[in-house]
Design a protein around this motif. Sequence first.
Motif, PDB file in Angstrom:
ATOM      1  N   PRO A   1       0.790  -1.234   0.000  1.00 23.42           N
ATOM      2  CA  PRO A   1       0.000   0.000   0.000  1.00 23.42           C
ATOM      3  C   PRO A   1       0.825   1.289   0.000  1.00 23.42           C
ATOM      4  N   THR A   2       2.056   1.271   0.513  1.00 23.10           N
ATOM      5  CA  THR A   2       2.880   2.488   0.558  1.00 23.10           C
ATOM      6  C   THR A   2       4.035   2.436  -0.439  1.00 23.10           C
ATOM      7  N   GLN A   3       3.922   1.546  -1.420  1.00 23.59           N
ATOM      8  CA  GLN A   3       5.004   1.337  -2.374  1.00 23.59           C
ATOM      9  C   GLN A   3       4.614   1.776  -3.780  1.00 23.59           C
ATOM     10  N   VAL A   4       5.631   1.809  -4.641  1.00 21.48           N
ATOM     11  CA  VAL A   4       5.435   2.119  -6.058  1.00 21.48           C
ATOM     12  C   VAL A   4       6.122   1.045  -6.894  1.00 21.48           C
ATOM     13  N   ARG A   5       5.634   0.876  -8.116  1.00 21.57           N
ATOM     14  CA  ARG A   5       6.269  -0.037  -9.071  1.00 21.57           C
ATOM     15  C   ARG A   5       6.876   0.810 -10.188  1.00 21.57           C
ATOM     16  N   VAL A   6       8.136   0.526 -10.512  1.00 21.42           N
ATOM     17  CA  VAL A   6       8.854   1.253 -11.552  1.00 21.42           C
ATOM     18  C   VAL A   6       9.294   0.264 -12.626  1.00 21.42           C
ATOM     19  N   ARG A   7       9.056   0.618 -13.888  1.00 25.93           N
ATOM     20  CA  ARG A   7       9.634  -0.119 -15.018  1.00 25.93           C
ATOM     21  C   ARG A   7      11.039   0.438 -15.200  1.00 25.93           C
ATOM     22  N   VAL A   8      12.032  -0.377 -14.975  1.00 24.28           N
ATOM     23  CA  VAL A   8      13.429   0.054 -14.983  1.00 24.28           C
ATOM     24  C   VAL A   8      13.931   0.181 -16.417  1.00 24.28           C
ATOM     25  N   THR A   9      14.495   1.351 -16.731  1.00 21.61           N
ATOM     26  CA  THR A   9      15.087   1.581 -18.047  1.00 21.61           C
ATOM     27  C   THR A   9      16.601   1.744 -17.969  1.00 21.61           C
ATOM     28  N   ALA A  10      17.139   2.006 -16.770  1.00 23.50           N
ATOM     29  CA  ALA A  10      18.590   2.127 -16.583  1.00 23.50           C
ATOM     30  C   ALA A  10      18.927   1.801 -15.132  1.00 23.50           C
ATOM     31  N   ALA A  11      20.038   1.121 -14.947  1.00 19.52           N
ATOM     32  CA  ALA A  11      20.545   0.811 -13.609  1.00 19.52           C
ATOM     33  C   ALA A  11      22.060   0.978 -13.637  1.00 19.52           C
TER      34      ALA A  11
END
Length: 169
Positions: free
Chosen positions: A34-44
């Motif tokens: 509930p307090t999180q986000v999902r990110v599609r990673v494009t660079a690391a």
Amino acid sequence: MSVSTGPVRAVGVTTYGGPDALQVVEVPRQELGPTQVRVRVTAATVNPTDTYTRNGSRSKTGTPRGAADVPGMDIAGVLEEIGEDAQTSLTVGDRVMGIVVPRHEHGAYREDIVLPARSIVAVPRGVDDIAASTLPMNGLTARRALDLMDLQPGEVLAVTGAAGSTGGY
């Protein structure tokens, strides 16, 4: 934006070793809290600490945990999903950068990652994702060093031998 539910691709190790031990693996998709986000990673980024995950120095057992150990502490990408109680001014589709605290197979070298909402911020205008991914750990390390020095007006800091991204910042 529709988020798939199957496993995600990552770059990790199933056996510890040198750079050649890194391989594309599938890891379970993380559940969004509930307090999180999902990110599609494009660079690391690739940081010196990532070599400790890859070569097993961080392992307590001598074998990778779960499907694989996935290195990586900094990401840039696109915000895909926001938990119902996440406190953020960001919106789905925003370009973001963030810092990852690796736990289990939770490193940044994956196509999709779930993080606490407070772990990401918007990518500065005019900065591409590759450059943005270098900012979180390196920039914060440089800032923390300056804060700890507590320089006063008129004091001078000379930086010599500032190799790497942290030195650059």
